[in-house]
Motif scaffolding. Structure first.
Motif, PDB file in Angstrom:
ATOM      1  N   UNK A 497      -1.944  20.358  37.415  1.00 36.87           N
ATOM      2  CA  UNK A 497      -0.915  20.919  36.725  1.00 36.87           C
ATOM      3  C   UNK A 497      -0.347  19.443  36.324  1.00 36.87           C
ATOM      4  N   UNK A 498       0.277  18.746  37.263  1.00 40.29           N
ATOM      5  CA  UNK A 498       0.850  17.404  37.010  1.00 40.29           C
ATOM      6  C   UNK A 498       0.036  16.452  36.496  1.00 40.29           C
ATOM      7  N   UNK A 502       1.081  14.541  32.944  1.00 38.32           N
ATOM      8  CA  UNK A 502       0.841  13.141  32.781  1.00 38.32           C
ATOM      9  C   UNK A 502      -0.033  12.838  31.642  1.00 38.32           C
ATOM     10  N   UNK A 503      -1.214  13.606  31.533  1.00 37.93           N
ATOM     11  CA  UNK A 503      -2.140  13.000  30.451  1.00 37.93           C
ATOM     12  C   UNK A 503      -1.310  13.293  29.020  1.00 37.93           C
ATOM     13  N   UNK A 504      -0.914  14.422  28.890  1.00 39.60           N
ATOM     14  CA  UNK A 504       0.079  14.625  27.493  1.00 39.60           C
ATOM     15  C   UNK A 504       1.171  13.654  27.475  1.00 39.60           C
ATOM     16  N   UNK A 505       1.845  13.490  28.512  1.00 43.96           N
ATOM     17  CA  UNK A 505       3.060  12.516  28.269  1.00 43.96           C
ATOM     18  C   UNK A 505       2.424  11.018  27.949  1.00 43.96           C
ATOM     19  N   UNK A 512       3.364   2.429  25.032  1.00 43.74           N
ATOM     20  CA  UNK A 512       4.579   2.175  25.777  1.00 43.74           C
ATOM     21  C   UNK A 512       4.735   3.018  26.857  1.00 43.74           C
ATOM     22  N   UNK A 513       3.520   3.698  27.242  1.00 43.65           N
ATOM     23  CA  UNK A 513       3.670   4.505  28.431  1.00 43.65           C
ATOM     24  C   UNK A 513       3.838   3.485  29.774  1.00 43.65           C
ATOM     25  N   UNK A 514       4.855   3.985  30.706  1.00 46.68           N
ATOM     26  CA  UNK A 514       5.316   3.443  31.803  1.00 46.68           C
ATOM     27  C   UNK A 514       4.961   4.430  32.795  1.00 46.68           C
ATOM     28  N   UNK A 515       4.426   4.008  33.877  1.00 46.85           N
ATOM     29  CA  UNK A 515       4.023   4.957  35.164  1.00 46.85           C
ATOM     30  C   UNK A 515       5.435   5.211  35.923  1.00 46.85           C
ATOM     31  N   UNK A 516       6.143   4.260  36.073  1.00 42.11           N
ATOM     32  CA  UNK A 516       7.600   4.384  36.631  1.00 42.11           C
ATOM     33  C   UNK A 516       8.412   5.312  35.887  1.00 42.11           C
ATOM     34  N   UNK A 517       8.378   5.169  34.380  1.00 39.61           N
ATOM     35  CA  UNK A 517       9.414   5.896  33.738  1.00 39.61           C
ATOM     36  C   UNK A 517       8.758   7.339  33.658  1.00 39.61           C
ATOM     37  N   UNK A 532       7.737  25.276  33.408  1.00 40.63           N
ATOM     38  CA  UNK A 532       9.221  24.974  33.264  1.00 40.63           C
ATOM     39  C   UNK A 532       9.283  23.316  32.816  1.00 40.63           C
ATOM     40  N   UNK A 533       8.511  22.643  33.787  1.00 40.21           N
ATOM     41  CA  UNK A 533       8.357  21.140  33.373  1.00 40.21           C
ATOM     42  C   UNK A 533       7.859  20.776  32.142  1.00 40.21           C
ATOM     43  N   UNK A 534       7.014  21.553  31.746  1.00 43.50           N
ATOM     44  CA  UNK A 534       6.458  21.455  30.358  1.00 43.50           C
ATOM     45  C   UNK A 534       7.398  21.755  29.140  1.00 43.50           C
TER      46      UNK A 534
END
Length: 546
Positions: A497-498, A502-505, A512-517, A532-534
């Motif tokens: 799920x995570x 992440x793929x969607x995010x 501009x994707x940042x792994x930390x952000x 609920x996260x989604x």
């Protein structure tokens, strides 16, 4: 903010503190530290009625202009209350699992020793009060537990035996540091030890004659997936996912094993890796070293922000849960504790085993898998995630944890740390794949056990054959699975799920994707169900939970 919902959350917190003093201590609320609570049949029913009353009032609540965060909080509280009611009415854990009473007694005492929230003199006064209540808590087992399955009676007996050791070995060390209370502490410890010894014998005898099935049943398992974890698949679909995940992971293991030794099978390569382990005296130190190496790596690479003031201490697993924790585990700091100091449990070798059996235990602690376990339990895994969750401003998210997210995050971290270069060689990477295979196999065993299609012994044999676990460790694992339907499966469900989130995010963020952000944003939401996260991240409509 929703004032009616906030008041409901406060009511829920008040009920939890009043009904579960040990849980209150964990949370960091210390008004009832000297009590363990009432576990008599009437008290258990009264606790159940209070949970049902909260749920009824929550469902009747009319909220206007409810924002996304409030909608998520209400869904989270509803799922939590429904789970508690379901466990009482359907799973009947209070009637089938004597270990829950033993765990409440020992956990309540142990937390006063391991959590340094106050001077030891103050905590010792509370410990004395709780130890004096231990015999009463244990007597509730006979009053409440009627149809106890063999595996639950066995686990309870082992925990009670650990309780004897706790009272005879741990408490005296505390007593030495508090001379004014030494005599009273030792006397209370002796009485508690006698009660634990009697309980251990009684449960061992119960196990010999037990015939009740341990399985929750497929319908109950599906309810947990749907109503507690808010997932949209059932146990049959999940079991198939597990088998597919196992097959895929095995292929990757075989390929990597051939690179390490072209002339050996993957089982043979894995057995060779197991032989490379620390000594029993150096076990805890090796976990500490790898934990700190992982922390330094997270900081160096800027993978996720580590909060100020946190700390993680590596200690021996408490004696009373070593029978179901063969390797390592994590105990987070309470969300309301000022000191955010977690505990990393490492299970020491059993000194009462033969040298050969001790070697078998140690083979479960290969130097090639210890780095994976250390990052899973510590950084950036459980400790970092739960400390971040404790800082969430929304109170209900401090009080609830969804295992699919919590375990999924830690397993996701195992893969993510591989991607960013943490593992030093192919052997550690093979160890990581072996850990992944183990989690996939848990799905097959978990669903098989709870559907009544797999016995405890068949589960043990499966873990030994398919994942190359040692019998002593496989036995401890499967006994734990039997009492916690869906928890063993939550690792792979949550990781999948995570990774999808992440793929969607990442797709939405583009260049501009940042792994930390991403990680900071994800962890600051709390330990929510993936659905609920989604919704919180705008990937699903809030109407799905309104």
């Amino acid at each position: 903010m929703s004032e009616p919902l906030d008041r409901m959350v406060d009511r829920y917190l008040t009920v939890m503190v009043e009904d579960h003093p040990g849980f209150a201590t964990f949370l960091g609320m210390h008004e009832r530290d000297a009590e363990l609570g009432d576990f008599t049949p009437d008290a258990m029913e009264a606790k159940h009625r209070r949970q049902q009353g909260l749920l009824n009032d929550l469902d009747a609540m009319q909220l206007t202009n409810e924002g996304i965060d409030a909608a998520i909080d209400r869904a989270l509280l509803r799922a939590t209350l429904k789970r508690g009611i379901f466990e009482h009415e359907v799973l009947r854990t209070h009637e089938r699992m004597p270990g829950s009473y033993i765990g409440a007694a020992l956990g309540g005492c142990n937390s006063l020793i391991t959590k340094e929230f106050a001077p030891i003199q103050e905590r010792a006064v509370s410990l004395l009060g709780r130890m004096r209540e231990v015999p009463g808590v244990l007597s509730a087992i006979e009053l409440n537990c009627r149809e106890v399955p063999k595996v639950f009676a066995t686990v309870g007996s082992q925990m009670a035996t650990g309780g004897v050791a706790f009272m005879k070995s741990v408490v005296p060390a505390v007593a030495e540091s508090v001379p004014a209370l030494k005599a009273e502490l030792l006397a209370a410890a002796d009485e508690a030890a006698a009660a634990f010894d009697e309980t251990a014998s009684g449960l061992a005898a119960m196990a010999e004659r037990a015939t009740a099935p341990f399985a929750a049943g497929r319908d109950s398992y599906d309810w947990l997936l749907r109503e507690s974890h808010l997932l949209d698949f059932d146990s049959r679909e999940l079991a198939e996912m597990g088998r597919e995940m196992m097959a895929d992971t095995k292929e990757r293991i075989k390929e990597l094993a051939r690179e390490i030794d072209p002339d050996a099978s993957w089982h043979e390569v894995m057995e060779e890796l197991k032989a490379d382990h620390p000594s029993k005296d150096g076990l805890k130190e090796r976990y500490l070293f790898e934990m700190m190496r992982a922390r330094d790596f997270v900081v160096e690479k800027g993978l996720v922000t580590i909060p100020d003031g946190e700390k993680l201490n590596v200690i021996d697993t408490p004696v009373f849960i070593r029978g179901i924790i063969p390797y390592a585990a994590y105990m987070p700091p309470g969300p309301f504790e000022e000191r955010q100091h977690g505990l990393f449990y490492v299970t020491p070798v059993d000194e009462f085993l033969s040298p050969d059996e001790q070697e078998h235990q140690l083979r479960g602690h290969s130097v090639h898998t210890i780095p994976i376990v250390a990052l899973h339990e510590g950084y950036p895994g459980h400790h970092l995630q739960l400390v971040r969750a404790n800082a969430c401003e929304r109170k209900i998210r401090k009080l609830t944890w969804n295992t699919v997210f919590v375990e999924g995050w830690a397993l996701y971290c195992e893969e993510m740390m591989k991607d960013v270069g943490f593992y030093r060689d192919a052997r550690t990477r093979l160890g990581q794949l072996k850990e992944t295979l183990w989690r996939a196999a848990r799905i097959v065993v978990d669903t098989g056990l709870q559907a009544g299609e797999m016995s405890i012994e068949e589960g043990i044999e499966f873990m030994m054959t398919e994942v190359a676990l040692e019998r002593v460790n496989a036995t401890a694992e499967v006994k734990r699975y039997a009492g916690h339907p869906t928890q063993p499966s939550s690792y792979m469900i949550g990781k999948r799920a995570i990774m999808s989130i992440r793929e969607k995010y990442e797709s939405s963020a583009g260049v501009s994707f940042s792994l930390r952000e991403f990680h900071d944003t994800l962890l600051d939401l709390g330990s929510l169900q993936p659905k609920l996260v989604e919704i919180a991240l705008g990937m699903r409509s809030v109407d799905e939970i309104r």
